[in-house]
Enzyme design. Sequence first.
Site, PDB file in Angstrom:
ATOM      1  N   GLU A  39       0.843  -1.192  -0.049  1.00  0.00           N
ATOM      2  CA  GLU A  39       0.101  -0.034  -0.014  1.00  0.00           C
ATOM      3  C   GLU A  39       0.979   1.131   0.092  1.00  0.00           C
ATOM      4  O   GLU A  39       0.447   2.412  -0.727  1.00  0.00           O
ATOM      5  CB  GLU A  39      -0.949  -0.001   1.218  1.00  0.00           C
ATOM      6  CG  GLU A  39      -2.092  -1.105   1.032  1.00  0.00           C
ATOM      7  CD  GLU A  39      -2.845  -0.810   0.065  1.00  0.00           C
ATOM      8  OE1 GLU A  39      -2.886   0.295  -0.660  1.00  0.00           O
ATOM      9  OE2 GLU A  39      -3.764  -1.859  -0.343  1.00  0.00           O
ATOM     10  N   TYR A 122      -6.048   6.160   5.445  1.00  0.00           N
ATOM     11  CA  TYR A 122      -6.190   5.072   4.067  1.00  0.00           C
ATOM     12  C   TYR A 122      -5.464   3.813   4.316  1.00  0.00           C
ATOM     13  O   TYR A 122      -5.934   2.660   4.276  1.00  0.00           O
ATOM     14  CB  TYR A 122      -5.700   5.868   2.774  1.00  0.00           C
ATOM     15  CG  TYR A 122      -5.453   4.831   1.683  1.00  0.00           C
ATOM     16  CD1 TYR A 122      -6.496   4.237   1.198  1.00  0.00           C
ATOM     17  CD2 TYR A 122      -4.071   4.235   1.441  1.00  0.00           C
ATOM     18  CE1 TYR A 122      -6.456   3.169   0.198  1.00  0.00           C
ATOM     19  CE2 TYR A 122      -4.052   3.097   0.610  1.00  0.00           C
ATOM     20  CZ  TYR A 122      -5.227   2.771  -0.020  1.00  0.00           C
ATOM     21  OH  TYR A 122      -4.933   1.601  -0.849  1.00  0.00           O
ATOM     22  N   ASP A 140      -9.107   6.159  -1.044  1.00  0.00           N
ATOM     23  CA  ASP A 140      -7.922   6.760  -1.709  1.00  0.00           C
ATOM     24  C   ASP A 140      -8.498   7.571  -3.054  1.00  0.00           C
ATOM     25  O   ASP A 140      -9.897   7.886  -3.017  1.00  0.00           O
ATOM     26  CB  ASP A 140      -6.883   5.713  -2.156  1.00  0.00           C
ATOM     27  CG  ASP A 140      -7.293   4.612  -3.028  1.00  0.00           C
ATOM     28  OD1 ASP A 140      -8.615   4.862  -3.440  1.00  0.00           O
ATOM     29  OD2 ASP A 140      -6.747   3.999  -3.772  1.00  0.00           O
TER      30      ASP A 140
END
Length: 358
Positions: A39, A122, A140
């Site tokens: 991520e 996030y 996002d």
Amino acid sequence: MSIVDTEHFSIPLLDWYDRNKREMVWRDRMNPYYTWISEIMLQQTRIEAATGYFIRFTEELPDIQSLAQVPEERLMKLWEGLGYYNRARNLKRTAQILVEQYDGRLPADYEALMTLPGIGPYTAGAIASISYGIKAPAVDGNVLRVMMRYLQCGDDISKMPVRRRVEQMLLDVMPERPGDFNQAVMELGEVVCIPNGAPLCEKCPLMDSCQARAAGCQEEYPKKTEKKPRRMENKTLLIYELDGYIGIQRRPQSGLLAGLYEFPAVPEKLTLKGVRELLEKQGILNARVSSMGTAKHIFSHVEWHMKGFYVKLERAFERQKLPPSVIFVSRDELSQSYALPTAFRFYLKQIIEGKNEK
């Protein structure tokens, strides 16, 4: 904003995801470390580009303990080309905290994740939902685009209150598969509700309830404040070579590209004559100078316009005329050990291939 409901949103979305989700090296591994690393890499890099970086990174640093112990020079080299190098430093800082305070594991707690360096709402939501099955939103840019089009909402997505309303809206309809649900919305934004060009509405599982599609104005959304124009900077790179070794220096430990290595430069565009005059002022009188061409690199807030010159020093004592910050390294070291920003890739390729040797 309008209301999102389970029947028209969550159910068809998950059904679509189950049939269409892409294979990724970090997906469906139930490995919080993999979720975290991927991520962070994906925040500025497309999946196709991030895959190779992820494989190299996790082969050398397979777990939190190894990440906590890696020397910074090696960490920067593994991150080379991904940009936003402070993210890599935050990875190591967080890994050290995890070893010291969490027995070397990412906590299965959204709020605890949020306290760690480099982990915001996030990333915390992605780790919590994907790896631990915790109901937490992961919003996002892809998710915001999907939702603004789905709701035909003109709110400014750069505003934090808008993001928070979207987070709450998704949390309200999040099923018992929170990780899959979050990935489904993200994936929809990546491959169907795309950012550049017309969205592929005929492939979208939400097309029958999407308000922007019904109004025929999909490409008008999302709305956001326009960015300020980038600042332009000129640079002349002086790529010194002495007996096959190349001169580089370390950038300051704060600011753009902090702590990485670069080729010495002056903040203006010089001609070949101007470079020779500059070298003469330094007391370097016999160097052979040749042009390496021009290149441009765009950062988020600044744009570099560069001219490169290869400066072959003929006498060892001329090295003493250079700033003490300049060190000379072999081409193998330059390629394998020292992290240089992508901005210099055009020139680095020429050096590694020996195109300027005379």
